[in-house]
Design a protein around this motif. Structure first.
Motif, PDB file in Angstrom:
ATOM      1  N   THR A 143       0.818  -1.205   0.000  1.00 14.34           N
ATOM      2  CA  THR A 143       0.000   0.000   0.000  1.00 14.34           C
ATOM      3  C   THR A 143       0.857   1.262   0.000  1.00 14.34           C
ATOM      4  O   THR A 143       0.505   2.262  -0.635  1.00 14.34           O
ATOM      5  CB  THR A 143      -0.960   0.017   1.205  1.00 14.34           C
ATOM      6  OG1 THR A 143      -0.209  -0.111   2.423  1.00 14.34           O
ATOM      7  CG2 THR A 143      -1.968  -1.121   1.109  1.00 14.34           C
ATOM      8  N   ALA A 144       1.999   1.227   0.706  1.00 14.27           N
ATOM      9  CA  ALA A 144       2.870   2.407   0.750  1.00 14.27           C
ATOM     10  C   ALA A 144       3.401   2.757  -0.632  1.00 14.27           C
ATOM     11  O   ALA A 144       3.572   3.940  -0.964  1.00 14.27           O
ATOM     12  CB  ALA A 144       4.029   2.165   1.710  1.00 14.27           C
ATOM     13  N   ALA A 145       3.651   1.732  -1.466  1.00 17.03           N
ATOM     14  CA  ALA A 145       4.189   1.968  -2.806  1.00 17.03           C
ATOM     15  C   ALA A 145       3.118   2.352  -3.814  1.00 17.03           C
ATOM     16  O   ALA A 145       3.451   2.729  -4.947  1.00 17.03           O
ATOM     17  CB  ALA A 145       4.922   0.714  -3.288  1.00 17.03           C
ATOM     18  N   ARG A 146       1.840   2.293  -3.416  1.00 14.55           N
ATOM     19  CA  ARG A 146       0.752   2.514  -4.367  1.00 14.55           C
ATOM     20  C   ARG A 146      -0.271   3.529  -3.847  1.00 14.55           C
ATOM     21  O   ARG A 146      -1.458   3.370  -4.034  1.00 14.55           O
ATOM     22  CB  ARG A 146       0.077   1.180  -4.707  1.00 14.55           C
ATOM     23  CG  ARG A 146       1.023   0.228  -5.430  1.00 14.55           C
ATOM     24  CD  ARG A 146       0.493  -1.192  -5.515  1.00 14.55           C
ATOM     25  NE  ARG A 146       1.409  -2.037  -6.258  1.00 14.55           N
ATOM     26  CZ  ARG A 146       2.482  -2.635  -5.718  1.00 14.55           C
ATOM     27  NH1 ARG A 146       2.758  -2.469  -4.414  1.00 14.55           N
ATOM     28  NH2 ARG A 146       3.280  -3.376  -6.469  1.00 14.55           N
ATOM     29  N   GLY A 147       0.236   4.561  -3.194  1.00 12.13           N
ATOM     30  CA  GLY A 147      -0.652   5.606  -2.707  1.00 12.13           C
ATOM     31  C   GLY A 147      -1.355   6.336  -3.836  1.00 12.13           C
ATOM     32  O   GLY A 147      -2.465   6.841  -3.676  1.00 12.13           O
ATOM     33  N   ARG A 148      -0.696   6.381  -4.990  1.00 15.20           N
ATOM     34  CA  ARG A 148      -1.292   6.990  -6.174  1.00 15.20           C
ATOM     35  C   ARG A 148      -1.057   6.085  -7.364  1.00 15.20           C
ATOM     36  O   ARG A 148       0.053   5.613  -7.586  1.00 15.20           O
ATOM     37  CB  ARG A 148      -0.666   8.370  -6.443  1.00 15.20           C
ATOM     38  CG  ARG A 148      -1.303   9.119  -7.593  1.00 15.20           C
ATOM     39  CD  ARG A 148      -0.705  10.497  -7.742  1.00 15.20           C
ATOM     40  NE  ARG A 148       0.723  10.427  -8.042  1.00 15.20           N
ATOM     41  CZ  ARG A 148       1.489  11.496  -8.208  1.00 15.20           C
ATOM     42  NH1 ARG A 148       0.998  12.708  -8.051  1.00 15.20           N
ATOM     43  NH2 ARG A 148       2.779  11.351  -8.481  1.00 15.20           N
ATOM     44  N   LEU A 149      -2.108   5.812  -8.119  1.00 14.88           N
ATOM     45  CA  LEU A 149      -2.039   4.916  -9.268  1.00 14.88           C
ATOM     46  C   LEU A 149      -2.597   5.610 -10.508  1.00 14.88           C
ATOM     47  O   LEU A 149      -3.484   6.464 -10.397  1.00 14.88           O
ATOM     48  CB  LEU A 149      -2.835   3.636  -8.995  1.00 14.88           C
ATOM     49  CG  LEU A 149      -2.271   2.706  -7.923  1.00 14.88           C
ATOM     50  CD1 LEU A 149      -3.306   1.657  -7.531  1.00 14.88           C
ATOM     51  CD2 LEU A 149      -0.985   2.028  -8.402  1.00 14.88           C
TER      52      LEU A 149
END
Length: 320
Positions: A143-149
């Motif tokens: 989740t930390a690596a995908r805060g914005r997609l």
């Protein structure tokens, strides 16, 4: 009678061939507009299982309810999201709840309430890919690596390019406006290193454009047009680190430049200089098999001319 049978056989072969050619084209719509709206990012995973009884539990990301536990004590969501050239799927399960009012099949948005923490004050949030639950540490990193997609269907201009179909499609705010036949590198497979003559797979951005005459002995093969992509991207660099071809520091510089839609380093062992251009003359898939360049995407000259003025710098280009 024999002649009729031959005609029927030829017709069946033709229909089969047409059906086979139609299948790759389906992947454009499947990738761009999946049945479940794609997530635009994930909220951080809670750092503790303890929470105040009655406090709200919210969805980590946009998704669809796929199950509700008996008594409303648990709920599971399915999420789709775009990452590089892939459309990925993950599930989030929330347990230790009370008062779940969501229904199976309901769409929920990121941060929308799912229920409340039960009287015991213990909650659980689990992420799973396929049949494999992620550990708590893995889920937090996820989740930390995908805060914005990315949401490709909302891009002002988007180019989708299918290796399988040898086809480019251009979209404006998700609406298809152009199709063109394309060729690729002389070698099959996904580009990995400098000089392999392969075309990348992944999500890139247009970082440079030029139209006019090109100097040098190979200048004519640009067909008077050039649109450079920022290959390598973050995932290419991740592979390079895993293979011992890049340092983590170089990987991080590539990732920052890619996210900012700027040119990434083309001086590493992964190579560079990948873009879209025309050709020195007419070409056909039948004669070339679409294997033309040293790794670039090749268009017929009238197509690259029509495309050039409609593709601004920063345009997202996805090769899948």
């Amino acid at each position: 009678m024999l002649r009729s049978a031959r005609w029927l056989l030829l017709l069946a072969c033709l229909l089969s061939a047409l059906a086979g050619r139609a299948a790759p084209a389906e992947s454009f719509d499947t990738w761009l507009r999946p049945a479940l709206p794609a997530a635009d990012g994930f909220e951080p995973l809670p750092t503790s299982e303890r929470a105040k009884p009655g406090s709200e539990v919210r969805a980590l990301a946009r998704g669809r309810v796929v199950s509700v536990g008996e008594g409303g004590h648990a709920v599971t969501l399915e999420h789709l999201f775009h990452e590089n050239h892939e459309l990925r799927r993950v599930r989030s399960e929330y347990t230790g709840l009370e008062g779940v009012t969501r229904r199976v099949g309901e769409l929920v948005e990121r941060g929308q309430e799912l229920g409340r923490v039960g009287s015991g004050g213990s909650r659980g949030v689990t992420l799973s890919e396929g049949d494999s639950p992620l550990s708590a540490a893995e889920a937090r990193r996820f989740t930390a690596a995908r805060g914005r997609l990315p949401l490709p269907a909302e891009e002002p201009v988007l180019l989708l390019i299918s290796h399988e179909a040898n086809e480019l499609r251009m979209y404006e705010r998700g609406r298809e406006v152009l199709r063109a036949e394309v060729g690729f590198g002389q070698a099959e497979g996904r580009k990995r290193v400098r000089g392999d003559n392969r075309t990348p797979q992944g999500m890139y951005f247009v970082v440079e454009k030029y139209r006019g005459e090109f100097p040098g002995p190979y200048g004519a093969f640009f067909g008077g047009h050039w649109m450079r992509l920022n290959y390598p991207n973050t995932w290419d660099a991740d592979w390079g680190v895993a293979e011992g071809l890049l340092t983590p520091e170089v990987r991080d510089r590539i990732a920052r430049a890619w996210e900012a839609r700027r040119q990434t380093s083309s001086s590493t062992k992964l190579g560079g200089g990948i873009g879209l251009h025309g050709w020195a003359g007419e070409w056909s898939l039948a004669q070339s098999g679409g294997r033309l360049s040293w790794g670039c995407i090749v268009l017929h000259t009238p197509d690259i001319a029509a495309l050039y003025g409609r593709v601004p710098p920063g345009t997202m280009v996805v090769l899948f």
